[in-house]
Design a protein around this motif. Sequence first.
Motif, PDB file in Angstrom:
ATOM      1  N   TYR A 163       2.197   1.908  -3.391  1.00 23.91           N
ATOM      2  CA  TYR A 163       1.149   2.518  -4.228  1.00 23.91           C
ATOM      3  C   TYR A 163       1.056   4.014  -3.969  1.00 23.91           C
ATOM      4  O   TYR A 163       0.993   4.824  -4.898  1.00 23.91           O
ATOM      5  N   GLY A 210     -14.430  -0.582   4.033  1.00 20.76           N
ATOM      6  CA  GLY A 210     -14.918   0.797   3.903  1.00 20.76           C
ATOM      7  C   GLY A 210     -16.437   0.866   3.826  1.00 20.76           C
ATOM      8  O   GLY A 210     -17.004   1.946   3.706  1.00 20.76           O
ATOM      9  N   GLY A 211     -17.116  -0.310   3.829  1.00 22.54           N
ATOM     10  CA  GLY A 211     -18.575  -0.312   3.888  1.00 22.54           C
ATOM     11  C   GLY A 211     -19.273  -0.463   2.550  1.00 22.54           C
ATOM     12  O   GLY A 211     -20.505  -0.439   2.488  1.00 22.54           O
ATOM     13  N   SER A 212     -18.539  -0.628   1.447  1.00 23.15           N
ATOM     14  CA  SER A 212     -19.220  -0.815   0.160  1.00 23.15           C
ATOM     15  C   SER A 212     -19.559  -2.297  -0.001  1.00 23.15           C
ATOM     16  O   SER A 212     -19.163  -3.119   0.823  1.00 23.15           O
ATOM     17  N   HIS A 236      -7.997  -5.094  -9.620  1.00 21.06           N
ATOM     18  CA  HIS A 236      -8.157  -4.961  -8.164  1.00 21.06           C
ATOM     19  C   HIS A 236      -9.462  -5.628  -7.736  1.00 21.06           C
ATOM     20  O   HIS A 236      -9.516  -6.340  -6.735  1.00 21.06           O
ATOM     21  N   SER A 295      -9.788   1.704   4.611  1.00 24.19           N
ATOM     22  CA  SER A 295      -9.989   1.118   3.287  1.00 24.19           C
ATOM     23  C   SER A 295      -9.295   1.989   2.240  1.00 24.19           C
ATOM     24  O   SER A 295      -9.126   3.203   2.448  1.00 24.19           O
ATOM     25  N   GLY A 296      -8.922   1.373   1.120  1.00 24.47           N
ATOM     26  CA  GLY A 296      -8.356   2.120  -0.008  1.00 24.47           C
ATOM     27  C   GLY A 296      -9.339   3.199  -0.457  1.00 24.47           C
ATOM     28  O   GLY A 296      -8.948   4.179  -1.103  1.00 24.47           O
ATOM     29  N   PHE A 297     -10.596   3.009  -0.126  1.00 25.20           N
ATOM     30  CA  PHE A 297     -11.646   3.999  -0.327  1.00 25.20           C
ATOM     31  C   PHE A 297     -11.213   5.389   0.137  1.00 25.20           C
ATOM     32  O   PHE A 297     -11.622   6.396  -0.409  1.00 25.20           O
ATOM     33  N   TYR A 347     -19.323  -3.570  -6.080  1.00 23.86           N
ATOM     34  CA  TYR A 347     -19.163  -2.112  -6.229  1.00 23.86           C
ATOM     35  C   TYR A 347     -17.957  -1.796  -7.115  1.00 23.86           C
ATOM     36  O   TYR A 347     -18.025  -0.962  -8.032  1.00 23.86           O
ATOM     37  N   VAL A 395      -9.915  -8.640  -5.114  1.00 27.25           N
ATOM     38  CA  VAL A 395     -10.782  -8.511  -3.934  1.00 27.25           C
ATOM     39  C   VAL A 395     -11.752  -9.697  -3.865  1.00 27.25           C
ATOM     40  O   VAL A 395     -11.984 -10.251  -2.798  1.00 27.25           O
ATOM     41  N   HIS A 419       0.830  -1.215   0.000  1.00 28.61           N
ATOM     42  CA  HIS A 419       0.000   0.000   0.000  1.00 28.61           C
ATOM     43  C   HIS A 419       0.862   1.262   0.000  1.00 28.61           C
ATOM     44  O   HIS A 419       0.571   2.231  -0.693  1.00 28.61           O
ATOM     45  N   PHE A 476      -5.572   8.828  -4.523  1.00 25.67           N
ATOM     46  CA  PHE A 476      -6.295   8.138  -5.598  1.00 25.67           C
ATOM     47  C   PHE A 476      -7.453   9.015  -6.093  1.00 25.67           C
ATOM     48  O   PHE A 476      -7.667   9.187  -7.287  1.00 25.67           O
ATOM     49  N   ARG A 477      -8.195   9.610  -5.138  1.00 30.13           N
ATOM     50  CA  ARG A 477      -9.323  10.492  -5.529  1.00 30.13           C
ATOM     51  C   ARG A 477      -8.825  11.732  -6.263  1.00 30.13           C
ATOM     52  O   ARG A 477      -9.471  12.221  -7.183  1.00 30.13           O
ATOM     53  N   GLY A 516     -16.822  -4.592   1.993  1.00 30.76           N
ATOM     54  CA  GLY A 516     -15.466  -4.082   2.212  1.00 30.76           C
ATOM     55  C   GLY A 516     -15.315  -3.433   3.580  1.00 30.76           C
ATOM     56  O   GLY A 516     -16.326  -3.086   4.217  1.00 30.76           O
ATOM     57  N   ARG A 521      -8.592  -1.040 -12.041  1.00 31.54           N
ATOM     58  CA  ARG A 521      -9.848  -1.196 -11.286  1.00 31.54           C
ATOM     59  C   ARG A 521     -10.358  -2.637 -11.414  1.00 31.54           C
ATOM     60  O   ARG A 521     -10.779  -3.251 -10.443  1.00 31.54           O
TER      61      ARG A 521
HETATM   62  C1  HEM Z   1      -6.060  -7.670   0.343  1.00 31.31           C
HETATM   63  C2  HEM Z   1      -6.031  -6.686  -0.490  1.00 31.31           C
HETATM   64  C3  HEM Z   1      -7.160  -5.737  -0.732  1.00 31.31           C
HETATM   65  C4  HEM Z   1      -8.483  -5.894  -0.470  1.00 31.31           C
HETATM   66  C5  HEM Z   1      -9.204  -7.081   0.117  1.00 31.31           C
HETATM   67  C6  HEM Z   1      -9.124  -4.664  -0.884  1.00 31.31           C
HETATM   68  C7  HEM Z   1     -10.487  -4.433  -0.779  1.00 31.31           C
HETATM   69  C8  HEM Z   1     -11.116  -3.296  -1.206  1.00 31.31           C
HETATM   70  C9  HEM Z   1     -12.537  -3.094  -1.158  1.00 31.31           C
HETATM   71  C10 HEM Z   1     -13.561  -4.089  -0.676  1.00 31.31           C
HETATM   72  C11 HEM Z   1     -12.779  -1.855  -1.638  1.00 31.31           C
HETATM   73  C12 HEM Z   1     -14.142  -1.165  -1.787  1.00 31.31           C
HETATM   74  C13 HEM Z   1     -14.328  -0.151  -0.716  1.00 31.31           C
HETATM   75  C14 HEM Z   1     -14.609  -0.775   0.634  1.00 31.31           C
HETATM   76  O1  HEM Z   1     -15.769  -1.094   0.894  1.00 31.31           O
HETATM   77  O2  HEM Z   1     -13.652  -0.940   1.403  1.00 31.31           O
HETATM   78  C15 HEM Z   1     -11.519  -1.277  -2.003  1.00 31.31           C
HETATM   79  C16 HEM Z   1     -11.362  -0.028  -2.542  1.00 31.31           C
HETATM   80  C17 HEM Z   1     -10.158   0.491  -2.904  1.00 31.31           C
HETATM   81  N1  HEM Z   1      -8.924  -0.101  -2.755  1.00 31.31           N
HETATM   82 FE1  HEM Z   1      -8.554  -1.975  -2.130  1.00 31.31          FE
HETATM   83  N2  HEM Z   1      -8.201  -3.822  -1.404  1.00 31.31           N
HETATM   84  C18 HEM Z   1      -6.974  -4.420  -1.331  1.00 31.31           C
HETATM   85  C19 HEM Z   1      -5.765  -3.904  -1.736  1.00 31.31           C
HETATM   86  C20 HEM Z   1      -5.588  -2.633  -2.241  1.00 31.31           C
HETATM   87  C21 HEM Z   1      -4.323  -2.073  -2.626  1.00 31.31           C
HETATM   88  C22 HEM Z   1      -2.965  -2.747  -2.582  1.00 31.31           C
HETATM   89  C23 HEM Z   1      -4.580  -0.806  -3.031  1.00 31.31           C
HETATM   90  C24 HEM Z   1      -3.555   0.155  -3.477  1.00 31.31           C
HETATM   91  C25 HEM Z   1      -3.549   1.405  -3.095  1.00 31.31           C
HETATM   92  C26 HEM Z   1      -5.989  -0.577  -2.914  1.00 31.31           C
HETATM   93  C27 HEM Z   1      -6.636   0.599  -3.242  1.00 31.31           C
HETATM   94  C28 HEM Z   1      -7.988   0.771  -3.223  1.00 31.31           C
HETATM   95  C29 HEM Z   1      -8.629   1.955  -3.707  1.00 31.31           C
HETATM   96  C30 HEM Z   1      -7.948   3.173  -4.320  1.00 31.31           C
HETATM   97  C31 HEM Z   1      -9.983   1.784  -3.525  1.00 31.31           C
HETATM   98  C32 HEM Z   1     -11.109   2.729  -3.934  1.00 31.31           C
HETATM   99  C33 HEM Z   1     -11.577   2.314  -5.320  1.00 31.31           C
HETATM  100  C34 HEM Z   1     -12.811   3.048  -5.794  1.00 31.31           C
HETATM  101  O3  HEM Z   1     -13.630   3.491  -4.985  1.00 31.31           O
HETATM  102  O4  HEM Z   1     -12.968   3.162  -7.016  1.00 31.31           O
HETATM  103  N3  HEM Z   1      -6.585  -1.718  -2.436  1.00 31.31           N
HETATM  104  N4  HEM Z   1     -10.527  -2.177  -1.737  1.00 31.31           N
END
Ligand code: HEM
Length: 364
Positions: free
Chosen positions: A47, A312-314, A297, A118-120, A319, A301, A44, A125-126, A310, A294
């Motif tokens: 990134y 972040g609640g999505s 990723h 959450s990456g949310f 989603y 997921v 992370h 990124f935003r 997630g 996207r």
């Molecule tokens: C085990 C690894 C990962 C899992 C399970 C995961 C899971 C998720 C989930 C479920 C979401 C949707 C929002 C939420 O409800 O949380 C999300 C969003 C996001 N994640 Fe990950 N993620 C992982 C790794 C990463 C990595 C390595 C990055 C790099 C920065 C990342 C960046 C993001 C971003 C930028 C979003 C927002 C995307 C959007 O809203 O279009 N994630 N992630």
Amino acid sequence: MTKPRPPVEYAEYLKLDRLLSCQSPKSAEYGPPAHDELLFVIVHQAYELWFKQILHELDSVLALFRADSVDERSIGVALARLARVTEIQKLLVDQLRVLETMTPLDFLDFRDLLLPASGFQSLQFRLIENKLGLRPEQRAPIEKSMGGAALTAEAREALRASEREPSLFAVVERWLERTPFLETPGFQFWASYARAVDAMLARDREAIASNSTLGDADKRLQLAELDRTAASFSAVLDEGAHARLVAAGQRRLSWRATQAALFIHLYRDQPILHLPFRFLTTLVDVDELLATWRYRHALMVHRMIGTKIGTGGSSGHHYLLGTVERNKVFKDLYDLSTFLISRSSLPALPPEMERRLGFHYPRD
Ligand code: HEM
């Protein structure tokens, strides 16, 4: 006299003591350390560092294009910087493979300790999305409220500012609208393009009607297909039809900018148009690589958490899949291919126009 310069040390220059003490896995605070959490944190962080570099490049391209006139050199520089962004994006897509060496069960050793992070909530990124030109109304409701509470007031203001400032989409649209050469005394691009389209459609209609290997039913089917093609051409040829599509949210680029982009694509073999053509193509590359990330990723997921929601609640995987198409920025540039006509159908340029679009060097 130049100022004396103390020797620079590798670790000091890169602030390694700070950088390498920024990894604090949560699991060790609450029990036995989860081995894979360090990987999760480092991936992370890597990134976020690359996001910082992408923003640096995007800001510089925005600065070049915010000027009232953009010269050839600036397009070359902007192109090189966006090409760098695309190379970073390829790395970002690939980097998910490193994280996937962690299995879903290993992830569960520490996942619950991360709630509700959450990456949310990634501000950078935003910012990348907003600076490219993603519009707030394109976002799903959950995305709009995304981690709002988790962001500092400063981060929220940075986000709002990036929504107000002209995006890459907006400055490129203005630049396209200023494209010269579309109407000169001896050449009216749009009128000659419209005639070429009519002639092409008439030829296609005639070819179907006179095809003796087709029965009446097949002919009717193919002619109906051709009517659909003709209708899609009318949607770009007619200003009112284009405006209706813009109002319905199916097109975004202004009519004038669309004409210029089409002109650049059709006559891209002319020396002056080559760089603008590569620039427009690279914008599509950036958009497509973001969509690729996207999707990739979202697949990861799905594998990692199945259909759980997630942190972040999505709705998670579902989603994320939705954002692949919905969050594209330069859709209109992809769609241009619908309106391309073959080189053999393209109206020839008058000699004076050819001369203006070429490079000329005086002989010694
Ligand atoms: C085990 C690894 C990962 C899992 C399970 C995961 C899971 C998720 C989930 C479920 C979401 C949707 C929002 C939420 O409800 O949380 C999300 C969003 C996001 N994640 Fe990950 N993620 C992982 C790794 C990463 C990595 C390595 C990055 C790099 C920065 C990342 C960046 C993001 C971003 C930028 C979003 C927002 C995307 C959007 O809203 O279009 N994630 N992630």
